[in-house]
Design a protein around this motif. Structure first.
Motif, PDB file in Angstrom:
ATOM      1  N   LEU A 226       1.498  -4.450  -5.296  1.00 37.79           N
ATOM      2  CA  LEU A 226       1.794  -5.868  -5.087  1.00 37.79           C
ATOM      3  C   LEU A 226       2.857  -6.354  -6.069  1.00 37.79           C
ATOM      4  O   LEU A 226       3.776  -7.096  -5.700  1.00 37.79           O
ATOM      5  CB  LEU A 226       0.519  -6.701  -5.237  1.00 37.79           C
ATOM      6  N   ASP A 227       2.733  -5.933  -7.319  1.00 38.17           N
ATOM      7  CA  ASP A 227       3.716  -6.322  -8.336  1.00 38.17           C
ATOM      8  C   ASP A 227       5.118  -5.851  -7.944  1.00 38.17           C
ATOM      9  O   ASP A 227       6.107  -6.578  -8.121  1.00 38.17           O
ATOM     10  CB  ASP A 227       3.348  -5.730  -9.699  1.00 38.17           C
ATOM     11  N   TYR A 228       5.177  -4.644  -7.388  1.00 36.33           N
ATOM     12  CA  TYR A 228       6.474  -4.070  -7.017  1.00 36.33           C
ATOM     13  C   TYR A 228       7.143  -4.881  -5.905  1.00 36.33           C
ATOM     14  O   TYR A 228       8.325  -5.233  -6.009  1.00 36.33           O
ATOM     15  CB  TYR A 228       6.315  -2.614  -6.567  1.00 36.33           C
ATOM     16  N   VAL A 229       6.406  -5.195  -4.846  1.00 39.63           N
ATOM     17  CA  VAL A 229       7.043  -5.893  -3.712  1.00 39.63           C
ATOM     18  C   VAL A 229       7.464  -7.312  -4.087  1.00 39.63           C
ATOM     19  O   VAL A 229       8.386  -7.875  -3.487  1.00 39.63           O
ATOM     20  CB  VAL A 229       6.133  -5.928  -2.459  1.00 39.63           C
ATOM     21  N   HIS A 230       6.816  -7.887  -5.091  1.00 37.43           N
ATOM     22  CA  HIS A 230       7.193  -9.238  -5.511  1.00 37.43           C
ATOM     23  C   HIS A 230       8.339  -9.244  -6.524  1.00 37.43           C
ATOM     24  O   HIS A 230       8.897 -10.300  -6.812  1.00 37.43           O
ATOM     25  CB  HIS A 230       5.979  -9.960  -6.100  1.00 37.43           C
ATOM     26  N   SER A 231       8.667  -8.083  -7.049  1.00 41.77           N
ATOM     27  CA  SER A 231       9.715  -8.011  -8.080  1.00 41.77           C
ATOM     28  C   SER A 231      10.928  -7.186  -7.653  1.00 41.77           C
ATOM     29  O   SER A 231      11.836  -6.963  -8.449  1.00 41.77           O
ATOM     30  CB  SER A 231       9.138  -7.432  -9.381  1.00 41.77           C
ATOM     31  N   HIS A 232      10.936  -6.729  -6.397  1.00 44.30           N
ATOM     32  CA  HIS A 232      12.051  -5.923  -5.902  1.00 44.30           C
ATOM     33  C   HIS A 232      12.580  -6.477  -4.583  1.00 44.30           C
ATOM     34  O   HIS A 232      11.886  -7.202  -3.880  1.00 44.30           O
ATOM     35  CB  HIS A 232      11.628  -4.457  -5.731  1.00 44.30           C
TER      36      HIS A 232
ATOM     37  N   SER B  23      14.200  -6.444  -0.671  1.00 44.47           N
ATOM     38  CA  SER B  23      13.797  -5.829   0.599  1.00 44.47           C
ATOM     39  C   SER B  23      14.441  -4.461   0.769  1.00 44.47           C
ATOM     40  O   SER B  23      13.817  -3.543   1.305  1.00 44.47           O
ATOM     41  CB  SER B  23      14.192  -6.742   1.763  1.00 44.47           C
ATOM     42  N   GLN B  24      15.691  -4.337   0.319  1.00 37.30           N
ATOM     43  CA  GLN B  24      16.392  -3.055   0.407  1.00 37.30           C
ATOM     44  C   GLN B  24      15.673  -2.000  -0.430  1.00 37.30           C
ATOM     45  O   GLN B  24      15.461  -0.867   0.028  1.00 37.30           O
ATOM     46  CB  GLN B  24      17.834  -3.216  -0.089  1.00 37.30           C
ATOM     47  N   GLU B  25      15.274  -2.355  -1.637  1.00 37.63           N
ATOM     48  CA  GLU B  25      14.585  -1.412  -2.524  1.00 37.63           C
ATOM     49  C   GLU B  25      13.225  -1.010  -1.944  1.00 37.63           C
ATOM     50  O   GLU B  25      12.846   0.166  -1.981  1.00 37.63           O
ATOM     51  CB  GLU B  25      14.413  -2.033  -3.910  1.00 37.63           C
ATOM     52  N   ILE B  26      12.509  -1.983  -1.434  1.00 33.92           N
ATOM     53  CA  ILE B  26      11.196  -1.709  -0.831  1.00 33.92           C
ATOM     54  C   ILE B  26      11.349  -0.803   0.382  1.00 33.92           C
ATOM     55  O   ILE B  26      10.589   0.157   0.562  1.00 33.92           O
ATOM     56  CB  ILE B  26      10.491  -3.027  -0.443  1.00 33.92           C
ATOM     57  N   ALA B  27      12.342  -1.110   1.224  1.00 35.09           N
ATOM     58  CA  ALA B  27      12.578  -0.315   2.435  1.00 35.09           C
ATOM     59  C   ALA B  27      12.841   1.148   2.091  1.00 35.09           C
ATOM     60  O   ALA B  27      12.340   2.060   2.768  1.00 35.09           O
ATOM     61  CB  ALA B  27      13.744  -0.900   3.218  1.00 35.09           C
ATOM     62  N   LYS B  28      13.607   1.390   1.042  1.00 36.70           N
ATOM     63  CA  LYS B  28      13.914   2.766   0.632  1.00 36.70           C
ATOM     64  C   LYS B  28      12.647   3.500   0.182  1.00 36.70           C
ATOM     65  O   LYS B  28      12.467   4.683   0.472  1.00 36.70           O
ATOM     66  CB  LYS B  28      14.948   2.759  -0.497  1.00 36.70           C
ATOM     67  N   VAL B  29      11.772   2.790  -0.532  1.00 38.47           N
ATOM     68  CA  VAL B  29      10.544   3.408  -1.041  1.00 38.47           C
ATOM     69  C   VAL B  29       9.588   3.790   0.092  1.00 38.47           C
ATOM     70  O   VAL B  29       8.944   4.833   0.042  1.00 38.47           O
ATOM     71  CB  VAL B  29       9.840   2.465  -2.043  1.00 38.47           C
ATOM     72  N   ILE B  30       9.511   2.956   1.128  1.00 37.84           N
ATOM     73  CA  ILE B  30       8.521   3.198   2.203  1.00 37.84           C
ATOM     74  C   ILE B  30       9.125   3.870   3.437  1.00 37.84           C
ATOM     75  O   ILE B  30       8.439   4.072   4.432  1.00 37.84           O
ATOM     76  CB  ILE B  30       7.828   1.891   2.626  1.00 37.84           C
ATOM     77  N   LYS B  31      10.399   4.240   3.371  1.00 39.21           N
ATOM     78  CA  LYS B  31      11.097   4.799   4.543  1.00 39.21           C
ATOM     79  C   LYS B  31      10.369   5.987   5.150  1.00 39.21           C
ATOM     80  O   LYS B  31      10.272   6.108   6.388  1.00 39.21           O
ATOM     81  CB  LYS B  31      12.515   5.218   4.154  1.00 39.21           C
TER      82      LYS B  31
ATOM     83  N   GLN C 278       0.838  -1.201   0.000  1.00 37.00           N
ATOM     84  CA  GLN C 278       0.000   0.000   0.000  1.00 37.00           C
ATOM     85  C   GLN C 278       0.872   1.249   0.000  1.00 37.00           C
ATOM     86  O   GLN C 278       0.630   2.205  -0.758  1.00 37.00           O
ATOM     87  CB  GLN C 278      -0.902   0.001   1.236  1.00 37.00           C
ATOM     88  N   TYR C 279       1.905   1.269   0.850  1.00 39.20           N
ATOM     89  CA  TYR C 279       2.772   2.436   0.941  1.00 39.20           C
ATOM     90  C   TYR C 279       3.624   2.589  -0.319  1.00 39.20           C
ATOM     91  O   TYR C 279       3.929   3.713  -0.728  1.00 39.20           O
ATOM     92  CB  TYR C 279       3.656   2.346   2.192  1.00 39.20           C
ATOM     93  N   VAL C 280       3.994   1.479  -0.940  1.00 33.91           N
ATOM     94  CA  VAL C 280       4.713   1.528  -2.225  1.00 33.91           C
ATOM     95  C   VAL C 280       3.834   2.206  -3.271  1.00 33.91           C
ATOM     96  O   VAL C 280       4.286   3.110  -3.991  1.00 33.91           O
ATOM     97  CB  VAL C 280       5.112   0.106  -2.687  1.00 33.91           C
ATOM     98  N   ALA C 281       2.573   1.759  -3.353  1.00 35.78           N
ATOM     99  CA  ALA C 281       1.643   2.334  -4.330  1.00 35.78           C
ATOM    100  C   ALA C 281       1.435   3.825  -4.087  1.00 35.78           C
ATOM    101  O   ALA C 281       1.337   4.619  -5.031  1.00 35.78           O
ATOM    102  CB  ALA C 281       0.302   1.598  -4.272  1.00 35.78           C
ATOM    103  N   HIS C 282       1.399   4.208  -2.815  1.00 35.84           N
ATOM    104  CA  HIS C 282       1.199   5.616  -2.453  1.00 35.84           C
ATOM    105  C   HIS C 282       2.460   6.428  -2.742  1.00 35.84           C
ATOM    106  O   HIS C 282       2.388   7.514  -3.342  1.00 35.84           O
ATOM    107  CB  HIS C 282       0.832   5.700  -0.969  1.00 35.84           C
TER     108      HIS C 282
ATOM    109  N   ALA D 236      -4.151   0.345  -8.891  1.00 42.61           N
ATOM    110  CA  ALA D 236      -2.998   0.914  -8.189  1.00 42.61           C
ATOM    111  C   ALA D 236      -2.474  -0.052  -7.129  1.00 42.61           C
ATOM    112  O   ALA D 236      -1.259  -0.217  -6.956  1.00 42.61           O
ATOM    113  CB  ALA D 236      -3.375   2.242  -7.546  1.00 42.61           C
ATOM    114  N   THR D 237      -3.393  -0.710  -6.427  1.00 47.64           N
ATOM    115  CA  THR D 237      -3.002  -1.685  -5.408  1.00 47.64           C
ATOM    116  C   THR D 237      -2.260  -2.855  -6.040  1.00 47.64           C
ATOM    117  O   THR D 237      -1.260  -3.349  -5.499  1.00 47.64           O
ATOM    118  CB  THR D 237      -4.240  -2.193  -4.651  1.00 47.64           C
TER     119      THR D 237
END
Length: 328
Positions: free
Chosen positions: A247-253, A255-263, A47-51, A242-243
């Motif tokens: 979901l697509d993003y977190v499954h294709s990136h 943990s480091q990349e996701i963490a940076k996006v939602i920091k 959700q936070y990635v999408a936002h 959008a949701t």
């Protein structure tokens, strides 16, 4: 030469003004949506990635996420119109429907497929077994809420009867960590990053994932009133799209990349800890591949609710789950 420089500066200012006004017009054209989220957790990273990455804006939506602790409070906010969309356990839609509400709540997009809480022990346990919980006092969350019911289901299906533990459901959802810190209970069930924060401060130790113990279930989903969905199908479709991108993003990136996006959504958690928490949720396969909620998974929700003694009658999947805009 001087005139040319001035002309170029003026031209630059005109173009800058054009883009500023263009962006402003774009912002004003977005449809504003308020979403009431049941808790603020890394568990909801998609959700936070999408936002954060503008996926909602790409779909024409200006989404404001409001913390509304507890599924009971989320459903109240949706029913009262304080928010247009709720984000909480899908069990809430069953309660509302079985309560004979004509303009009931419908699940239109799923996000998580496991319980996102972790069991914290007051003492360090290197070889924890679920049967170690017999005779113990566990702070489980609000009575009738998914955290408490999923934990009870996990206990019951792994050899621990409900009457063999003190499953404490008397403490408000937002107060469970404070109660544990204050000395109540032998164990507490908490979401991240709260679980890791308690462990880091020496108040307890993470010993198990309730999600792993409880199995797959449409744990957290987006809900809206039946009438709202009927009148705003384009919004529901856009929100679902959008949701799905989140979901697509977190499954294709990573943990480091996701963490940076939602920091920015977790300013009190450093990037190293955030990465570890994201990986923890990845390791237990927390997130749906798509927003689609299957009939089988919805039935599993009803099994969990029934096991907790909170299901008066089964609710129809065909009425409480909208799959029209979801990928299978």
């Amino acid at each position: 030469m001087k005139k040319i420089i001035i002309a170029l500066i003026l031209l630059g200012l005109i173009f800058a003004g054009f883009f500023v006004f263009n962006d402003k017009d774009k912002e004003e054209s977005l449809t504003k949506i308020k979403v009431g989220e049941v808790t603020h957790s890394v568990f909801y990273a998609p959700q936070y990635v999408a936002h954060s990455l503008g996926y909602f804006k790409d779909e024409g939506l200006d989404v404001e996420i409001l913390l509304t602790p507890g599924a009971d409070k989320v459903t109240s906010a949706v029913l009262s119109g304080d928010v247009q969309i709720g984000f909480c356990g899908s069990e809430s839609t069953i309660y509302i429907y079985n309560g004979s509400e004509k303009d009931y709540l419908i699940n239109f997009a799923g996000l998580t497929q496991k319980d996102g809480s972790f069991l914290i022990s007051r003492n360090k346990e290197s070889n924890f077994k679920i049967t170690d919980l017999k005779g113990k006092h566990i702070i489980a969350g609000r009575e009738g809420g998914m955290p408490a019911m999923t934990l009870e289901y996990a206990l019951n299906t792994n050899g621990v009867k409900s009457d063999e533990v003190n499953l404490d459901t008397s403490i408000d959802f937002a107060s469970t960590s404070g109660a544990f810190i204050g000395g109540t209970g032998d164990y507490v069930s908490l979401f991240e990053p709260t679980a890791s924060e308690l462990e880091k401060k020496g108040y307890g130790h993470i010993v198990a994932s309730v999600g792993e113990l409880g199995g797959n279930v449409p744990y957290t989903s987006y809900i809206a009133r039946k009438s709202y969905i009927e009148k705003n199908e384009n919004i529901i479709k856009s929100f679902t799209n959008a949701t799905q991108k989140g979901l697509d993003y977190v499954h294709s990136h990573t943990s480091q990349e996701i963490a940076k996006v939602i920091k920015d959504y977790f300013p009190d958690t450093n990037i190293k800890d955030l990465k570890e928490i994201v990986q923890r949720y990845k390791d237990i396969d927390s997130w749906n591949k798509t927003t689609y909620i299957s009939k089988q998974d919805f039935k599993h929700i009803e099994e969990i609710v029934k096991n907790a003694g909170k299901l008066d009658k089964e609710a129809p999947y065909s009425k409480l789950v909208l799959t029209k805009y979801s990928q299978k």
